[in-house]
Design an enzyme around this catalytic site. Sequence first.
Site, PDB file in Angstrom:
ATOM      1  N   ARG A  24       0.923  -1.142   0.000  1.00  0.00           N
ATOM      2  CA  ARG A  24       0.000   0.000   0.000  1.00  0.00           C
ATOM      3  C   ARG A  24       0.946   1.171   0.000  1.00  0.00           C
ATOM      4  NH1 ARG A  24      -2.282   3.934  -0.647  1.00  0.00           N
ATOM      5  NH2 ARG A  24      -3.921   4.929   0.569  1.00  0.00           N
ATOM      6  N   GLU A  62      -4.798   7.400  11.454  1.00  0.00           N
ATOM      7  CA  GLU A  62      -5.106   6.021  11.069  1.00  0.00           C
ATOM      8  C   GLU A  62      -4.741   5.047  12.182  1.00  0.00           C
ATOM      9  OE1 GLU A  62      -3.685   4.787   7.184  1.00  0.00           O
ATOM     10  OE2 GLU A  62      -2.953   2.896   7.998  1.00  0.00           O
ATOM     11  N   GLU A  74     -10.427   6.409   1.980  1.00  0.00           N
ATOM     12  CA  GLU A  74      -9.172   5.740   1.645  1.00  0.00           C
ATOM     13  C   GLU A  74      -8.803   6.019   0.183  1.00  0.00           C
ATOM     14  OE1 GLU A  74      -6.929   4.326   3.347  1.00  0.00           O
ATOM     15  OE2 GLU A  74      -5.833   3.133   1.881  1.00  0.00           O
ATOM     16  N   HIS A 107       3.230   7.257   5.473  1.00  0.00           N
ATOM     17  CA  HIS A 107       3.451   5.847   5.798  1.00  0.00           C
ATOM     18  C   HIS A 107       3.277   4.950   4.585  1.00  0.00           C
ATOM     19  CE1 HIS A 107      -0.762   6.885   6.688  1.00  0.00           C
ATOM     20  NE2 HIS A 107      -1.071   5.667   6.257  1.00  0.00           N
TER      21      HIS A 107
HETATM   22 MN    MN Z   1      -2.960   5.038   5.394  1.00  0.00          MN
END
Ligand code: MN
Length: 396
Positions: A103, A113, A175, A152
């Site tokens: 991701r 998050e 998202e 991240h």
């Molecule tokens: Mn994230």
Amino acid sequence: MPDEQKEIIEEASNQQGWTRRRVFNAASLAAIGGAALTGLPAQKAAAQEGKKVEPLEEFKYDLEKQTHWVGPGGSAKEATVEEFPVSQSIAGVSMRLDPGAIRELHWHSLAAEWAYMLEGRCRATVITPEGQADIADFGVGDTWYFPRGHGHVLQNLGPGPCHFLLVFDNGHFSEFGTFSATDWINNTPPEILSRNLGLPTSAFGAFPKKELYIGPGRVPPQNLEPFRNADIQPAQGNHKYRLDHVKPHVYPGGSEYVVSSVEFPMQTTLTAVKMTLQPGALREMHWHPHADEWQYYVKGRSRVRIFGSHGRAKEEEFGPGQVAFIKQGYGHYIEQLGNEETEILVLFNSGVYQEISLSNWLGGNPVSILETNFGISRATIDRLPTKESGIFGKRA
Ligand code: MN
Ligand code: MN
């Protein structure tokens, strides 16, 4: 300005922006009009004018039934206010990554998050505004918390798939609307990229032509690799907390693993609870004075009934992959169903946990008050609970 009206405005301005919006959204426009004129709370004003009280909103959403994003490398399903309108303060995503898939490098402008690893293992890195970098591996039962805006990336460590639940402290977050490294690079002139990233302009032709989001990849070495910058300061605050290793509160009918900002200082905006309910259990009648409650059912089944004042109550049954949302201050309980233990991941949109139970409240009053309030005898009152039980066990 009338005093009552002043009081309401002051009360509203003491809260966060999103809370203030929600307070006003909660009542019908007509009721707001009445409230603004008289300074009375909207519902009270509505009742006095004989107006209809809005029915309770749908508070159940079947997250795992959705197919929102599927691509090479993984999938993602989400519950934001778009799909689940009652959930203004919290959004959730169920994400799966294939072995080695990533991701991509990204951040969220609107939300922090939190995540809980449900299956498999993954590695995450995060960069902080203090110029610190963190890298850590997560297994089943581990959680992470990335404050809003911290960059991240996640990668599945293999050998099997990994599945995690993401929870964000803002229901308007999506998202699919995050800030990704590939997207930014794609939308920056090559001359600027060349100056900023030290490559010839021609080199950028090899970069992805659109946002990667989730992409396939090779399983990385199992040992943590060093950062490219050997001098970067390692993170001084921990982004990882092992929820399943917390000492649980144990009750006759189940247990609660509670992690708030007290245990996990990084987690300033959410409290996480893993709740288990044994067959026949009852999570007692209670409410949360200062936070909404968001529930994800991992396994087993349960029935939730919410009480929203004005004679309004609503109940739903929940099973694996389904989400419940209980508004701040709404009374509720959870009744376990079936022979399989129920496991629920519960998030509150506050870093501090608060709860008031009906039992504690009854214990915190003199007998005479209850006699008058309920019109019942002292003998009956003596049988009422005087303190909370948490989770009742199966009825004998
Ligand atoms: Mn994230
Ligand atoms: Mn609750």
